[in-house]
Write an enzyme that holds these catalytic residues in place. Structure first.
Site, PDB file in Angstrom:
ATOM      1  N   GLY A  71       2.790  -0.833  -1.683  1.00  0.00           N
ATOM      2  CA  GLY A  71       2.581  -1.594  -0.577  1.00  0.00           C
ATOM      3  C   GLY A  71       1.608  -0.865   0.566  1.00  0.00           C
ATOM      4  CG  ASN A 151       8.533   0.635   8.820  1.00  0.00           C
ATOM      5  OD1 ASN A 151       7.954   0.147   9.864  1.00  0.00           O
ATOM      6  ND2 ASN A 151       8.593   1.718   8.174  1.00  0.00           N
ATOM      7  CG  HIS A 203       9.491   0.306  -3.536  1.00  0.00           C
ATOM      8  ND1 HIS A 203      10.658   0.716  -2.845  1.00  0.00           N
ATOM      9  CD2 HIS A 203       8.754   0.058  -2.732  1.00  0.00           C
ATOM     10  CE1 HIS A 203       9.952   1.206  -1.579  1.00  0.00           C
ATOM     11  NE2 HIS A 203       8.875   0.867  -1.587  1.00  0.00           N
ATOM     12  CB  THR A 239      -5.275   0.187 -17.714  1.00  0.00           C
ATOM     13  OG1 THR A 239      -6.426   0.337 -18.501  1.00  0.00           O
ATOM     14  CG2 THR A 239      -4.310  -0.415 -18.880  1.00  0.00           C
ATOM     15  CB  CYS A 327      14.798  17.104  12.816  1.00  0.00           C
ATOM     16  SG  CYS A 327      14.662  18.349  14.054  1.00  0.00           S
TER      17      CYS A 327
END
Lengths: 393, 148
Positions: A71, A151, A203, A239, A327
């Site tokens: 992505g 997201n 995914h 490829t 963090c």
């Protein structure tokens, strides 16, 4: 202990159908899809099939689908590919301030080559106002890129209205949307959205890693980022990763067939998590739109405590979540998305990001909502900020 | 391989000496909520020794574990011994920290040193010392975006 994946934005488990579609192309049909001889036949067929499966999901023609490696690559191809192809027309790009880093860092890199960008602000729920897009458009604007759904906070943008503003400006600017989070969970019909380009990440919806999808409308000019052979209509040399592409195609087909089923499964789980957490813990806030939201995303900020600590305690209880705290960010900065929607920097440290998937059940949601209050309490009792707040009350 | 060592996880899950000392002789507080870590260390001093020590921490796993570890390391030590304990020594006692955590989240020894400084300042009649803001960088804005 049971492992509950509440971090599907990081990884989803590949579906058996996806794995089965990939398997022939590792050792049996290992040929190169570009070969004229017979070893190339099955891989070539697999690419064609996957391309039609993706085209059905996007409601486009097969030859408008390009396979990339991720992505992030698809987003880079949209941004840099258009920038390099159209720099004679202009060097201005518009994005939103809540884009994924593969968009934001791509436009930022382009500034070193003389490009300029405008990062549009969003409202408190994370919405881009289409009017702001119109106002930001310039004669030399060549591209607008706005994420389909965030997201982090799950807010679904009005891409159709934004696309209309971009195209009606009349300078030939292109419209791209990053659907890497939304694809597989809500409709990604490119004609309905009115976009010229769209990125998607298999995914995220039960497909394999190592492959990305890119819709490129016929007639839209981009310059390839990877030059070489004729693969992917000359837009992306190298490829082809046939196994991953075959898996991606199957994931697209499953998404197309199951979109409603997925939504119906996820919505009650999402609702339980949101309602229960908000009612059982004080000073917890939901980020993002409540109504116009991906069915698989929940994003809270919990006051007085830090996200990584919450993440680690939940992990200890078998629940995997993410956080937008400084963090956990690896660059030690709290989420730019939370900053953009006006969440105070200290509060953003208490960020908890949940992304649901098909393996989650209502029992998982109940277990999570039972575990969280005591974890929050434990960390608050340890927090000097909580102590200060209590003593000033 | 897990991100944190077993010792870090042990101190994170079973932090030693959490809490506050209401009649503390010295309090050291440092950090910045924007950076994600605030540590507050309380000490009770008797005969030049740290008789008791407690902490409160807002922060990540490393911040909690280093706070816990430093309290364990200095309990019963003289002030001079306690002053010699460095952030690096605390990290080492925890079998190391991930590189990214070495800066922001590894400040427990500094907080302890502030508590000792505070104790000395009060004892010398100069009153309490101020909290220390460890944030020395910008956090907001698109211009700040960097490659991870």
């Amino acid at each position: 202990m049971k492992t509950i994946n509440f971090d599907h934005f990081a990884a989803t488990k590949m579906r058996d159908e996806v794995k089965a579609a990939m398997e022939p192309f590792f050792t049996e049909e290992y040929g190169n899809a570009q070969s004229i001889h017979n070893l190339g036949d099955a891989p070539r067929e697999a690419l064609d099939k996957a391309r039609s499966q993706a085209a059905l999901l996007f409601n486009c023609a097969s030859n408008e689908v390009i396979f990339t490696s991720s992505g992030s690559e698809s987003n880079n191809l949209a941004i840099k590919g258009v920038a390099f192809a159209r720099m004679a027309q202009g060097k201005h790009i518009i994005v939103s301030s809540i884009e994924h880093f593969s968009v934001l860092n791509a436009v930022k890199s382009l500034t070193k080559l003389g490009f300029e960008f405008t990062a549009l602000s969003v409202d408190k729920d994370g919405f881009v106002n289409p009017d702001d897009v119109k106002k930001a458009m310039r004669k030399d604007t060549i591209l607008v890129s706005v994420t389909h759904a965030s997201n982090e906070i799950g807010t679904i943008q009005n891409i159709k209205a934004i696309s209309e503003e971009v195209h009606s400006f009349g300078n030939g600017a292109y419209m791209h949307t990053d659907a890497n989070t939304s694809c597989g969970f809500i409709e990604t019909d490119v004609k309905e959205l009115g976009v010229d380009m769209l990125s998607a990440a298999p995914h995220r919806f039960y497909g394999p890693k190592g492959v990305g999808l890119f819709y490129l409308k016929k007639g839209i000019r981009i310059m390839p980022l990877i030059d070489g052979g004729v693969q992917e209509f000359g837009r992306r040399a190298g490829t082809e990763n046939v196994a991953a592409i075959a898996g991606a195609g199957t994931a697209c087909e499953l998404a197309k067939n199951e979109l409603n089923k997925r939504r119906e499964h996820l919505l009650p789980i999402q609702k339980h998590v949101i309602d229960t957490v908000l009612s059982s813990i004080d000073e917890v806030y939901l980020n993002g739109s409540r109504s116009n939201r991906l069915p698989n995303n929940v994003n809270f900020v919990v006051k007085y405590i830090e996200g990584e600590s919450m993440l680690m305690w939940l992990n200890n209880s078998g629940i995997m979540v993410a956080s937008g705290s400084a963090c956990t960010s690896k660059i030690l900065k709290s989420s730019h998305v939370l900053t953009a929607i006006g969440v105070d920097a200290a509060l953003a440290q208490g960020s908890l990001l949940i992304s649901l998937g098909e393996d989650n059940t209502m029992e998982d949601a109940k277990y999570f909502t039972e575990q969280l209050p005591s974890i929050v309490q434990k960390l608050r009792e340890m927090s000097p900020l909580y102590e200060e707040a209590k003593s000033s009350k | 391989m897990p991100v944190y060592s077993e010792k870090v996880m042990d101190h994170f899950q079973h932090p030693r000496n959490v809490g506050e000392i209401t009649d503390a002789d010295g309090i050291g507080e440092l950090g910045n909520p924007t950076c994600g870590d605030i540590m507050k260390i309380y000490i009770k001093v008797k005969d030049n020794k740290i008789e008791d020590v407690k902490f409160k921490t807002f922060g990540c796993g490393a911040a909690v574990a280093t706070s816990s570890m430093v309290t364990e390391l200095v309990k019963g030590k003289t002030l001079e011994e306690a002053e010699k304990i460095s952030n690096a020594a605390v990290a080492e006692a925890l079998d190391g920290l991930p590189p990214v955590k070495m800066h922001c989240s590894n400040l427990a020894a500094d907080a302890l040193h502030l508590a000792i400084e505070d104790y000395k300042s009060v004892k010398a009649g100069k009153g309490h010392i101020a909290k220390v803001d460890t944030c020395d960088h910008e956090h907001e804005g698109i211009d700040e975006l960097e490659h991870a």
